[in-house]
Design a protein around this motif. Structure first.
Motif, PDB file in Angstrom:
ATOM      1  N   MET A 197      22.116  49.496  76.131  1.00 54.01           N
ATOM      2  CA  MET A 197      21.224  50.566  76.502  1.00 54.01           C
ATOM      3  C   MET A 197      19.913  49.980  77.014  1.00 54.01           C
ATOM      4  N   GLU A 198      19.313  50.686  77.949  1.00 55.40           N
ATOM      5  CA  GLU A 198      18.061  50.248  78.548  1.00 55.40           C
ATOM      6  C   GLU A 198      17.004  51.333  78.399  1.00 55.40           C
ATOM      7  N   ILE A 199      15.758  50.901  78.281  1.00 54.21           N
ATOM      8  CA  ILE A 199      14.620  51.808  78.252  1.00 54.21           C
ATOM      9  C   ILE A 199      13.755  51.463  79.451  1.00 54.21           C
ATOM     10  N   PHE A 200      13.499  52.450  80.293  1.00 57.26           N
ATOM     11  CA  PHE A 200      12.661  52.255  81.468  1.00 57.26           C
ATOM     12  C   PHE A 200      11.403  53.099  81.327  1.00 57.26           C
TER      13      PHE A 200
ATOM     14  N   TYR B 248       5.596  57.634  79.299  1.00 55.44           N
ATOM     15  CA  TYR B 248       6.877  58.291  79.587  1.00 55.44           C
ATOM     16  C   TYR B 248       7.936  57.259  79.929  1.00 55.44           C
ATOM     17  N   GLY B 249       9.174  57.585  79.560  1.00 57.20           N
ATOM     18  CA  GLY B 249      10.286  56.720  79.915  1.00 57.20           C
ATOM     19  C   GLY B 249      11.606  57.454  79.846  1.00 57.20           C
ATOM     20  N   VAL B 250      12.648  56.738  80.233  1.00 59.07           N
ATOM     21  CA  VAL B 250      14.007  57.260  80.130  1.00 59.07           C
ATOM     22  C   VAL B 250      14.865  56.248  79.391  1.00 59.07           C
ATOM     23  N   LEU B 251      15.877  56.776  78.767  1.00 61.27           N
ATOM     24  CA  LEU B 251      16.886  55.983  78.081  1.00 61.27           C
ATOM     25  C   LEU B 251      18.142  56.065  78.937  1.00 61.27           C
TER      26      LEU B 251
END
Length: 172
Positions: free
Chosen positions: A1-4, A61-64
Motif C-alpha cells: 500500500m502507498e500513501i500519497f 491531505y493524501g490518498v491511500l
C-alpha cells in the motif's frame, strides 16, 4: 500500500482529490444524512475551494492506494482519502474516507499506523477524530483503540448540524 500526499500548488491534483472525496461521501453519506445535507456538506468541505481553505489552515491531505503492482493486478483506483492537522495536544484526523470496495479489508490499519508514527514524531500523545453518531464505523474505530470522549453538535449553516462523537486513541 502507498500513501500519497497532496500539494496545494497543484490544481489538477486538488481537483482530482475533491472528486474522489465527493464521490465517496455521496455514496456513503447520502443514505445516512440525506441527499440535501450531504450535497451541502460536500460542496462546503470537499470542493476545491473547501480543500484549499482547509490546507491553508494547516490540513495535510493524501490518498491511500495500492502499490503499482497491486493496482495493475486488481485494476483499482485510489482506495480512499484522508486529511489531518496538528493540534496543540493531539493529532486530529479530520477526514478518513474509503471507497465501498475497500471497506472491511484491513486497509485502514496501515494508515492508522502512519498517523500514530507521525503523531509520536511530533510528540502528540493522542489521535482524535469526529464521527457521526449514526455512523456504523464507530465499532471499527473502537476496534482500532479509539474511545468516545465527548459528544458535540456543530452548526454548519443552512439549518444543518454535524451530530458527532469525538473519539480519541491515547498513544504510548
Amino acid at each position: 500500500m502507498e500513501i500519497f500526499y497532496f500539494n496545494a500548488d497543484e490544481p489538477k491534483q486538488i481537483k482530482a482529490l475533491s472528486k474522489l472525496a465527493t464521490d465517496i461521501l455521496r455514496e456513503y453519506y447520502d443514505p445516512l444524512l440525506g441527499i440535501a445535507q450531504n450535497l451541502y456538506m460536500t460542496e462546503k468541505f470537499q470542493s476545491v475551494h473547501g480543500i484549499l481553505d482547509h490546507m491553508k489552515r494547516g490540513a495535510v491531505y493524501g490518498v491511500l492506494t495500492l502499490t503499482p503492482i497491486q493496482s495493475v493486478k486488481h485494476n483499482t483506483n485510489p482506495l480512499g482519502v484522508f486529511a489531518y492537522q496538528f493540534k496543540k495536544d493531539y493529532f486530529y484526523i479530520s477526514k478518513f474516507y474509503l471507497r465501498a470496495y475497500a471497506r472491511g479489508k484491513g486497509y485502514s490499519h496501515p494508515l492508522m499506523d502512519e498517523f500514530e508514527r507521525v503523531a509520536l514524531e511530533h510528540k502528540l500523545p493522542a489521535l482524535r477524530l469526529n464521527v457521526n453518531k449514526y455512523n456504523p464505523t464507530i465499532d471499527i474505530y473502537e476496534h482500532l483503540g479509539f474511545r468516545i470522549i465527548e459528544s458535540e453538535v456543530n452548526d454548519i449553516g443552512k439549518g444543518y448540524v454535524m451530530d458527532d462523537y469525538v473519539m480519541e486513541k491515547r498513544l504510548s
